[in-house]
Design a protein around this motif. Structure first.
Motif, mmCIF file in Angstrom:
data_model
loop_
_atom_site.group_PDB
_atom_site.id
_atom_site.type_symbol
_atom_site.label_atom_id
_atom_site.label_comp_id
_atom_site.label_asym_id
_atom_site.label_seq_id
_atom_site.Cartn_x
_atom_site.Cartn_y
_atom_site.Cartn_z
ATOM 1 N N MET A 26 2.524 -0.857 0.039
ATOM 2 C CA MET A 26 3.004 -1.098 1.399
ATOM 3 C C MET A 26 1.863 -1.722 2.221
ATOM 4 O O MET A 26 1.297 -1.073 3.103
ATOM 5 C CB MET A 26 3.491 0.199 2.043
ATOM 6 C CG MET A 26 4.634 0.849 1.280
ATOM 7 S SD MET A 26 5.277 2.311 2.105
ATOM 8 C CE MET A 26 6.291 1.537 3.348
ATOM 9 N N PRO A 27 1.524 -2.974 1.935
ATOM 10 C CA PRO A 27 0.355 -3.597 2.594
ATOM 11 C C PRO A 27 0.441 -3.643 4.118
ATOM 12 O O PRO A 27 -0.575 -3.491 4.793
ATOM 13 C CB PRO A 27 0.293 -4.998 1.992
ATOM 14 C CG PRO A 27 1.607 -5.224 1.332
ATOM 15 C CD PRO A 27 2.190 -3.885 1.012
ATOM 16 N N GLU A 28 1.644 -3.839 4.668
ATOM 17 C CA GLU A 28 1.763 -3.899 6.131
ATOM 18 C C GLU A 28 1.427 -2.556 6.768
ATOM 19 O O GLU A 28 0.736 -2.502 7.786
ATOM 20 C CB GLU A 28 3.166 -4.343 6.540
ATOM 21 C CG GLU A 28 3.432 -5.796 6.249
ATOM 22 C CD GLU A 28 4.827 -6.226 6.665
ATOM 23 O OE1 GLU A 28 5.440 -5.558 7.520
ATOM 24 O OE2 GLU A 28 5.299 -7.246 6.132
ATOM 25 N N LEU A 29 1.920 -1.479 6.174
ATOM 26 C CA LEU A 29 1.615 -0.145 6.695
ATOM 27 C C LEU A 29 0.132 0.155 6.550
ATOM 28 O O LEU A 29 -0.487 0.689 7.467
ATOM 29 C CB LEU A 29 2.444 0.928 5.984
ATOM 30 C CG LEU A 29 2.177 2.365 6.428
ATOM 31 C CD1 LEU A 29 2.437 2.546 7.925
ATOM 32 C CD2 LEU A 29 3.009 3.336 5.604
ATOM 33 N N PHE A 30 -0.447 -0.209 5.410
ATOM 34 C CA PHE A 30 -1.879 0.015 5.204
ATOM 35 C C PHE A 30 -2.681 -0.713 6.284
ATOM 36 O O PHE A 30 -3.627 -0.157 6.850
ATOM 37 C CB PHE A 30 -2.322 -0.436 3.814
ATOM 38 C CG PHE A 30 -3.774 -0.166 3.546
ATOM 39 C CD1 PHE A 30 -4.198 1.098 3.158
ATOM 40 C CD2 PHE A 30 -4.728 -1.153 3.715
ATOM 41 C CE1 PHE A 30 -5.540 1.362 2.943
ATOM 42 C CE2 PHE A 30 -6.072 -0.894 3.506
ATOM 43 C CZ PHE A 30 -6.478 0.365 3.108
#
Length: 140
Positions: free
Chosen positions: A126-130
C-alpha cells in the motif's frame, strides 16, 4: 497532513477502580481509540485497511502514569507516529487534562497479511498509505 491527532474522551464511571481513579487497563483502550482516529487522518479507516488485507497486531505496549484521572475528567489523547519502517509502526501517546500531561505511552505494531499473519512491506502493498504515514512521523 497533521502530525498529531487529538481525541477527546470523557472518563466514564465504569473505568474507575475502588480508589476512584481511572484503572490502568483503560489506557490501552484509550490508546486504541486514539490510534484508530489517527489512521482515519490518512483517509483510510482501520476497517478499510483490514479489507485490503493488512492487519496491525500489537507487539509492544507501555504506559507511564504520571497523575491520576477521575470520573468525568475530560481528557485529550494526543497520538503521533514516532517510528515507521516498511514492516513496523510505533505510535506515541500523551494523555492530557487541561494542558497537563497525566500519562504517556507507546504501542508498536507490525504490518501483516491478514490471511497468513506473515509480515508484509506496507511500502510495497500500500505505497500511498505508507507515504501518508511517512509524512506524519515526528519525534516525541
Amino acid at each position: 497532513m497533521e502530525k498529531i491527532n487529538r481525541l477527546e474522551i470523557t472518563a466514564r464511571y465504569a473505568e474507575t477502580d475502588m480508589m476512584g481513579i481511572i484503572h490502568h487497563s483503560v489506557y490501552a483502550v484509550w490508546f486504541e481509540a486514539a490510534r484508530t482516529e489517527f489512521i482515519k487522518m490518512t483517509g483510510m479507516s482501520y476497517t478499510e485497511l483490514e479489507k485490503n488485507g493488512i492487519m496491525l497486531p500489537l507487539s509492544e505496549l507501555s504506559c507511564k502514569y504520571i497523575l491520576p484521572l477521575h470520573y468525568e475528567d475530560r481528557v485529550t489523547v494526543e497520538t503521533r507516529v514516532t517510528k515507521l519502517t516498511f514492516s513496523r509502526i510505533e505510535f506515541s501517546y500523551r494523555v492530557m487534562l487541561e494542558g497537563i500531561k497525566t500519562a504517556e505511552g507507546k504501542t508498536v505494531h507490525g504490518f501483516v497479511d491478514s490471511s497468513t499473519f506473515r509480515p508484509v512491506s506496507l511500502k510495497k502493498t500500500m505505497p500511498e498509505l505508507f507515504e501518508k504515514l511517512s509524512e506524519t512521523v515526528t519525534s516525541e
